[in-house]
Design a protein around this motif. Structure first.
Motif, PDB file in Angstrom:
ATOM      1  N   ILE A   1       0.843  -1.196   0.000  1.00 17.93           N
ATOM      2  CA  ILE A   1       0.000   0.000   0.000  1.00 17.93           C
ATOM      3  C   ILE A   1       0.879   1.248   0.000  1.00 17.93           C
ATOM      4  CG2 ILE A   1      -1.988  -1.068   1.119  1.00 17.93           C
ATOM      5  CD1 ILE A   1      -1.006   0.142   3.774  1.00 17.93           C
ATOM      6  N   LEU A   2       0.328   2.325  -0.531  1.00 17.00           N
ATOM      7  CA  LEU A   2       1.016   3.610  -0.566  1.00 17.00           C
ATOM      8  C   LEU A   2       0.587   4.429   0.644  1.00 17.00           C
ATOM      9  CD1 LEU A   2       2.765   5.683  -2.184  1.00 17.00           C
ATOM     10  CD2 LEU A   2       0.618   6.431  -3.253  1.00 17.00           C
ATOM     11  N   LEU A   3       1.549   4.753   1.510  1.00 15.41           N
ATOM     12  CA  LEU A   3       1.278   5.545   2.708  1.00 15.41           C
ATOM     13  C   LEU A   3       2.057   6.849   2.647  1.00 15.41           C
ATOM     14  CD1 LEU A   3       1.407   2.884   5.565  1.00 15.41           C
ATOM     15  CD2 LEU A   3      -0.623   3.983   4.612  1.00 15.41           C
ATOM     16  N   THR A   4       1.354   7.956   2.835  1.00 11.36           N
ATOM     17  CA  THR A   4       1.965   9.278   2.775  1.00 11.36           C
ATOM     18  C   THR A   4       1.765   9.999   4.095  1.00 11.36           C
ATOM     19  OG1 THR A   4       1.537   9.442   0.393  1.00 11.36           O
ATOM     20  CG2 THR A   4       1.953  11.499   1.573  1.00 11.36           C
ATOM     21  N   ASP A   5       2.827  10.566   4.628  1.00 11.48           N
ATOM     22  CA  ASP A   5       2.748  11.417   5.810  1.00 11.48           C
ATOM     23  C   ASP A   5       2.336  12.809   5.339  1.00 11.48           C
ATOM     24  OD1 ASP A   5       3.141  13.069   7.962  1.00 11.48           O
ATOM     25  OD2 ASP A   5       5.193  12.438   8.377  1.00 11.48           O
ATOM     26  N   ASP A   6       1.093  13.198   5.641  1.00 11.86           N
ATOM     27  CA  ASP A   6       0.594  14.489   5.168  1.00 11.86           C
ATOM     28  C   ASP A   6       1.377  15.660   5.737  1.00 11.86           C
ATOM     29  OD1 ASP A   6      -1.254  13.094   3.764  1.00 11.86           O
ATOM     30  OD2 ASP A   6      -2.953  13.545   5.069  1.00 11.86           O
ATOM     31  N   GLY A   7       2.085  15.431   6.840  1.00 11.38           N
ATOM     32  CA  GLY A   7       2.888  16.493   7.431  1.00 11.38           C
ATOM     33  C   GLY A   7       4.350  16.442   7.013  1.00 11.38           C
ATOM     34  N   GLY A   8       4.720  15.457   6.182  1.00 11.74           N
ATOM     35  CA  GLY A   8       6.099  15.316   5.724  1.00 11.74           C
ATOM     36  C   GLY A   8       6.339  16.031   4.409  1.00 11.74           C
ATOM     37  N   PRO A   9       7.538  15.903   3.842  1.00  8.89           N
ATOM     38  CA  PRO A   9       7.831  16.549   2.560  1.00  8.89           C
ATOM     39  C   PRO A   9       6.927  15.992   1.453  1.00  8.89           C
ATOM     40  CG  PRO A   9       9.841  15.731   3.623  1.00  8.89           C
ATOM     41  CD  PRO A   9       8.690  15.157   4.373  1.00  8.89           C
ATOM     42  N   LEU A  10       6.247  16.877   0.755  1.00  7.40           N
ATOM     43  CA  LEU A  10       5.354  16.477  -0.334  1.00  7.40           C
ATOM     44  C   LEU A  10       5.797  17.035  -1.679  1.00  7.40           C
ATOM     45  CD1 LEU A  10       1.931  17.007   1.490  1.00  7.40           C
ATOM     46  CD2 LEU A  10       3.095  14.830   1.049  1.00  7.40           C
ATOM     47  N   HIS A  11       6.611  18.085  -1.664  1.00  5.55           N
ATOM     48  CA  HIS A  11       7.113  18.703  -2.890  1.00  5.55           C
ATOM     49  C   HIS A  11       8.550  19.153  -2.647  1.00  5.55           C
ATOM     50  CE1 HIS A  11       3.036  18.687  -4.505  1.00  5.55           C
ATOM     51  NE2 HIS A  11       2.633  19.208  -3.350  1.00  5.55           N
ATOM     52  N   GLY A  12       9.269  19.391  -3.711  1.00  6.26           N
ATOM     53  CA  GLY A  12      10.625  19.890  -3.589  1.00  6.26           C
ATOM     54  C   GLY A  12      11.669  18.792  -3.608  1.00  6.26           C
ATOM     55  N   PRO A  13      12.940  19.163  -3.532  1.00  9.77           N
ATOM     56  CA  PRO A  13      14.033  18.204  -3.692  1.00  9.77           C
ATOM     57  C   PRO A  13      14.054  17.074  -2.673  1.00  9.77           C
ATOM     58  CG  PRO A  13      14.844  20.458  -3.947  1.00  9.77           C
ATOM     59  CD  PRO A  13      13.433  20.561  -3.463  1.00  9.77           C
ATOM     60  N   LEU A  14      13.726  17.366  -1.409  1.00  7.14           N
ATOM     61  CA  LEU A  14      13.769  16.301  -0.409  1.00  7.14           C
ATOM     62  C   LEU A  14      12.671  15.280  -0.669  1.00  7.14           C
ATOM     63  CD1 LEU A  14      15.027  15.065   2.091  1.00  7.14           C
ATOM     64  CD2 LEU A  14      13.553  16.525   3.498  1.00  7.14           C
ATOM     65  N   ALA A  15      11.473  15.746  -0.977  1.00  8.66           N
ATOM     66  CA  ALA A  15      10.386  14.822  -1.310  1.00  8.66           C
ATOM     67  C   ALA A  15      10.747  14.004  -2.549  1.00  8.66           C
ATOM     68  CB  ALA A  15       9.093  15.601  -1.547  1.00  8.66           C
ATOM     69  N   HIS A  16      11.360  14.645  -3.532  1.00  5.88           N
ATOM     70  CA  HIS A  16      11.790  13.930  -4.741  1.00  5.88           C
ATOM     71  C   HIS A  16      12.757  12.805  -4.388  1.00  5.88           C
ATOM     72  CE1 HIS A  16      14.217  13.153  -8.339  1.00  5.88           C
ATOM     73  NE2 HIS A  16      13.204  13.608  -9.051  1.00  5.88           N
ATOM     74  N   GLY A  17      13.745  13.126  -3.551  1.00  2.31           N
ATOM     75  CA  GLY A  17      14.718  12.101  -3.179  1.00  2.31           C
ATOM     76  C   GLY A  17      14.084  10.962  -2.407  1.00  2.31           C
ATOM     77  N   LEU A  18      13.208  11.274  -1.472  1.00  2.00           N
ATOM     78  CA  LEU A  18      12.550  10.221  -0.694  1.00  2.00           C
ATOM     79  C   LEU A  18      11.667   9.350  -1.585  1.00  2.00           C
ATOM     80  CD1 LEU A  18      11.615  12.249   2.505  1.00  2.00           C
ATOM     81  CD2 LEU A  18      13.224  10.336   2.379  1.00  2.00           C
ATOM     82  N   ALA A  19      11.049   9.948  -2.594  1.00  3.84           N
ATOM     83  CA  ALA A  19      10.171   9.186  -3.488  1.00  3.84           C
ATOM     84  C   ALA A  19      10.940   8.150  -4.301  1.00  3.84           C
ATOM     85  CB  ALA A  19       9.428  10.137  -4.421  1.00  3.84           C
ATOM     86  N   LEU A  20      12.243   8.311  -4.432  1.00  2.00           N
ATOM     87  CA  LEU A  20      13.047   7.300  -5.120  1.00  2.00           C
ATOM     88  C   LEU A  20      13.010   5.971  -4.374  1.00  2.00           C
ATOM     89  CD1 LEU A  20      16.168   9.498  -5.959  1.00  2.00           C
ATOM     90  CD2 LEU A  20      14.263   8.940  -7.483  1.00  2.00           C
ATOM     91  N   GLY A  21      12.768   6.014  -3.087  1.00  2.00           N
ATOM     92  CA  GLY A  21      12.692   4.791  -2.287  1.00  2.00           C
ATOM     93  C   GLY A  21      11.281   4.269  -2.110  1.00  2.00           C
ATOM     94  N   ALA A  22      10.332   4.798  -2.890  1.00  2.00           N
ATOM     95  CA  ALA A  22       8.926   4.461  -2.671  1.00  2.00           C
ATOM     96  C   ALA A  22       8.592   3.022  -3.018  1.00  2.00           C
ATOM     97  CB  ALA A  22       8.027   5.412  -3.462  1.00  2.00           C
ATOM     98  N   HIS A  23       9.340   2.386  -3.927  1.00  2.00           N
ATOM     99  CA  HIS A  23       9.027   0.993  -4.262  1.00  2.00           C
ATOM    100  C   HIS A  23       9.083   0.102  -3.021  1.00  2.00           C
ATOM    101  CE1 HIS A  23      10.038   2.469  -8.318  1.00  2.00           C
ATOM    102  NE2 HIS A  23       9.189   1.561  -8.728  1.00  2.00           N
ATOM    103  N   LEU A  24      10.178   0.197  -2.278  1.00  4.27           N
ATOM    104  CA  LEU A  24      10.298  -0.636  -1.081  1.00  4.27           C
ATOM    105  C   LEU A  24       9.333  -0.196   0.007  1.00  4.27           C
ATOM    106  CD1 LEU A  24      14.120  -1.386  -0.730  1.00  4.27           C
ATOM    107  CD2 LEU A  24      12.267  -3.025  -1.032  1.00  4.27           C
ATOM    108  N   ALA A  25       9.030   1.092   0.078  1.00  2.60           N
ATOM    109  CA  ALA A  25       8.046   1.547   1.059  1.00  2.60           C
ATOM    110  C   ALA A  25       6.681   0.928   0.772  1.00  2.60           C
ATOM    111  CB  ALA A  25       7.962   3.071   1.051  1.00  2.60           C
TER     112      ALA A  25
END
Length: 392
Positions: A148-172
């Motif tokens: 399942i896809l889980l998103t922290d609504d209070g975490g990074p959602l846009h910008g470079p940090l969110a982009h980098g974290l999204a690279l690890g989304a497959h394993l998440a």
């Protein structure tokens, strides 16, 4: 140490950190104690532990207890994923299932306090007959929900940090973990440290930094596999089109002619596997008719993000350092790929090719189906970071 996550408000309404907390609030509002228990059986639950105690070999700290001021009752407090507080060097978390709680429950406590003191709280009856219901629900659930896809609504959602974290989304997605968080735990303290030891062979910080550097340089994805793809990419640039399978095979044979027999055999296997899975991707609508995968770098870069998160959970690093590493990984990914879909297919291809070479076609088929499902979640779900974060 506080155990709230400081969830904010928007227009006066509380903002739930993830879908888990929204679902819990709905179950509590529905008034069914059984529905709440069934939901908790599919949910990762966490108890706070002093790191000093968590590091004692062979010993597990007893469940904590608090006094609920409203009722005057003693309760065992647990948190759901979205409610874990910010990272702290000396406080960590242990994941517990509802079934495990039922087995180790203290005899003199009658309430489980989930997310106590937050807008997403549930007070659950823990009398002996209800503990049996917890065990039954745990058996039916099969454990915490995955895929399942889980998103922290209070975490990074846009910008470079969110982009980098999204690279690890497959394993998440694979593990049912929040994709956009650098925080107190990835899975939990003990598991994060165990996963670093195996399969990553990382027992301490120095080895972590070395292994992360190798991932950032794409040194672990496979030199033969990358060489086979690089050969086709170079030939395509020269021809101005994608080479035919025969042209590609001839170019690979020339490129590997001076190498040893093991490398030549590995190159031939890789060529066959990549051609096979590209056709499967096309047949399943994941790859355009003229599309191709030019590099498997996504596999090392995506795993690098997860290693950073594991190391943060294991207390081998601290948040600022982790953020800088994730930002660097994001820059490397943007240099290697031009779209989220290309990145995702590079990750998937590496995963299935390695599985086919290590465990055979039957095991690889299962990996392919799981990976394709995760790819579709990430490129199609309207809440996915791949739909909401610009690639460059």
């Amino acid at each position: 140490m506080t155990t709230g996550n400081g969830a904010g408000t928007a227009g006066g309404a509380a903002v739930a950190p993830t879908g888990i907390e929204r679902a819990l609030s709905a179950a509590v509002a529905g008034g069914s104690a059984d529905a709440v228990v069934e939901l908790l059986a599919r949910t990762r639950l966490y108890v706070l532990v002093a790191r000093l105690h968590a590091d004692i070999p062979g010993w597990t700290a007893p469940l904590p207890a608090i006094r609920d001021e409203a009722s005057g009752r003693t309760c065992v407090p647990v948190l759901t994923q979205g409610m874990l507080p910010p990272w702290h060097p000396e406080w960590v978390f242990r994941e517990v299932s509802l079934g495990e709680l039922a087995r180790i429950w203290p005899y003199d406590v009658r309430r489980l306090a989930v997310n106590h003191g937050t807008p997403y709280a549930a007070m659950v009856d823990a009398r002996p007959r209800r503990l049996k219901a917890w065990s039954r629900a745990d058996e039916r659930s099969g454990g915490a929900q995955r895929g399942i896809l889980l998103t922290d609504d209070g975490g990074p959602l846009h910008g470079p940090l969110a982009h980098g974290l999204a690279l690890g989304a497959h394993l998440a997605v694979t593990n049912g973990l929040i994709w956009n968080r650098l925080g107190a735990a990835y899975e939990d303290y003990a598991t994060d440290r165990a996963r670093l030891r195996s399969p990553w062979r990382i027992p301490h910080r120095a080895e972590y930094r070395d292994r992360l550097a190798s991932l950032m340089k794409n040194q672990l994805v496979g030199r033969v596999q990358e060489a086979v793809l690089r050969t086709r990419h170079t030939l395509a640039h020269r021809l101005g089109r994608t080479p035919t399978p025969e042209e590609w095979a001839e170019a690979v044979a020339r490129a590997f002619a001076a190498r040893d027999a093991d490398d030549r055999a590995a190159a031939n296997r890789t060529l066959r596997h990549i051609a096979l899975y590209e056709e499967k991707f096309r047949a399943d609508g994941a790859l355009a008719p003229e599309g191709r995968v030019d590099t498997l770098a996504a596999f090392d870069l995506g795993r690098a993000v997860n290693v950073v998160r594991l190391a943060l959970g294991a207390r081998y690093g601290e948040p600022h350092e982790a953020e800088q590493d994730v930002l660097r990984i994001g820059g490397l990914a943007r240099a290697a790929y031009s779209t989220w879909a290309d990145f995702s297919l590079g990750y998937l291809m590496a995963r299935v090719v390695h599985r086919a070479e290590d465990d055979g076609p039957e095991a690889a088929e299962l990996t392919y189906r799981q990976s394709l499902t995760e790819h579709r979640i990430l490129v199609q779900d309207p809440t996915s970071p791949y739909r909401n974060i610009a690639w460059s």
